[in-house]
Structures are given as structure tokens and as C-alpha cells.
Write an enzyme that holds these catalytic residues in place. Structure first.
Site, PDB file in Angstrom:
ATOM      1  N   HIS A  28      53.247  32.522  43.423  1.00 15.04           N
ATOM      2  CA  HIS A  28      51.975  32.423  42.712  1.00 15.04           C
ATOM      3  C   HIS A  28      52.078  33.014  41.302  1.00 15.04           C
ATOM      4  O   HIS A  28      51.451  32.511  40.370  1.00 15.04           O
ATOM      5  CB  HIS A  28      50.867  33.102  43.509  1.00 15.04           C
ATOM      6  CG  HIS A  28      50.736  32.566  44.898  1.00 15.04           C
ATOM      7  ND1 HIS A  28      50.369  31.265  45.173  1.00 15.04           N
ATOM      8  CD2 HIS A  28      50.962  33.150  46.096  1.00 15.04           C
ATOM      9  CE1 HIS A  28      50.357  31.068  46.475  1.00 15.04           C
ATOM     10  NE2 HIS A  28      50.712  32.197  47.066  1.00 15.04           N
ATOM     11  N   HIS A  50      46.061  33.968  45.522  1.00 13.40           N
ATOM     12  CA  HIS A  50      46.928  32.966  44.910  1.00 13.40           C
ATOM     13  C   HIS A  50      46.766  32.832  43.404  1.00 13.40           C
ATOM     14  O   HIS A  50      47.716  32.428  42.725  1.00 13.40           O
ATOM     15  CB  HIS A  50      46.679  31.597  45.544  1.00 13.40           C
ATOM     16  CG  HIS A  50      47.059  31.534  46.987  1.00 13.40           C
ATOM     17  ND1 HIS A  50      46.932  30.379  47.714  1.00 13.40           N
ATOM     18  CD2 HIS A  50      47.545  32.477  47.838  1.00 13.40           C
ATOM     19  CE1 HIS A  50      47.343  30.602  48.957  1.00 13.40           C
ATOM     20  NE2 HIS A  50      47.707  31.872  49.056  1.00 13.40           N
ATOM     21  N   CYS A  80      24.871  32.623  37.267  1.00 14.53           N
ATOM     22  CA  CYS A  80      23.928  31.740  36.587  1.00 14.53           C
ATOM     23  C   CYS A  80      23.381  30.792  37.645  1.00 14.53           C
ATOM     24  O   CYS A  80      23.554  31.042  38.840  1.00 14.53           O
ATOM     25  CB  CYS A  80      24.580  31.009  35.409  1.00 14.53           C
ATOM     26  SG  CYS A  80      25.813  29.755  35.823  1.00 14.53           S
TER      27      CYS A  80
END
Length: 149
Positions: free
Chosen positions: A136, A101, A68
């Protein structure tokens, strides 16, 4: 086994950059599911963000790409879906880290803020980077709806 396609979409402001990204993905051999827009007529970015996010969330697309004007609107809309981790990318470093991550699955771009070459580089890195897991994964688990109070 055929790789899952990439879902892509964007609003009127994102159309020029979306077209560049779409062409590069096709030339690289990626299957695509194009949710539009295909015109510069004013449209509402959430419609495209929700369609792409739903496709990724349902497992019918491996990744999503949204464009966008700023990337922010489509990111917000896509992240309303529980299985989506959408990130606005401004370069390759963000692309690598958000995949490694955060296991991001939707790349968002702001067509008014990033040039096509930088966006193409970021997208290539995003698609090529694997999630590292480990510490993570523990952190991502804390983002799931079942973990929130």
C-alpha cells in the site's frame, strides 16, 4: 507526549452531525481544533475544508474530520491539498480500509446521507486503524506530486 489534536469543520448542512461527532471526540479525550461553522446560516464548505486540510497538512493535527450535506464537496476541497488523503465514509468497513490501505488522514461525512450512530462507529474505526504499509505504501508513493508526470 501529548497526541496531536483532531481538526474538525463543516458547513451549515453538516452542523448537526458535526456537533455529535465533536462531542463524542471530546468525551473520548481527543483534543480538538474547531474551524466551525457554529450556525445554520449558509456558508461555503470549501472554507472549512481548506482550513482543516491545512492544519493536517502542516502537522498541527493528526487527523481531520469534515462534514457537509453529502461529504463529497468537503472531500474534493480537502483533496486539493497535496498531503491530504480525504475519504467520504458511509460505514466502518470503508473507515477501516481507507486507513489500512490508503493511509487516509481526513474523514468526511455526509450529514444528509448517514445517521449519527453509523457515523460515530465509522469515526471510531477510522481513528483506531493503523496504516498497513507494504504494498500500500508503494501505491501511495505513486500519488505524490513528484511521481506524476
Amino acid at each position: 507526549m501529548t497526541a496531536l489534536p483532531i481538526a474538525i469543520g463543516g458547513d451549515h448542512a453538516g452542523l448537526p452531525l458535526k456537533s455529535v461527532l465533536q462531542q463524542a471526540l471530546a468525551e473520548a479525550g481527543h483534543g480538538l481544533i474547531d474551524f466551525g461553522t457554529h450556525s445554520t446560516e449558509s456558508v461555503d464548505y470549501p472554507d472549512f475544508a481548506h482550513a482543516v486540510a491545512a492544519e493536517v497538512e502542516a502537522g498541527r493535527a493528526r487527523f481531520g474530520v469534515l462534514v457537509c450535506g453529502t461529504g463529497i464537496g468537503v472531500q474534493i476541497a480537502a483533496n486539493r491539498h497535496p498531503g491530504i488523503r480525504a475519504a467520504v465514509l458511509h460505514g466502518a468497513t470503508e473507515a477501516r480500509l481507507t486507513r489500512a490501505h490508503n493511509d487516509a488522514n481526513v474523514a468526511c461525512f455526509g450529514a444528509r446521507l448517514i445517521g449519527p450512530e453509523v457515523a460515530l462507529d465509522a469515526l471510531r474505526v477510522f481513528l483506531a486503524t493503523e496504516f498497513e504499509g507494504g504494498r500500500h505504501a508503494r501505491r501511495l508513493d505513486k500519488l505524490s506530486p513528484s511521481h506524476q508526470g
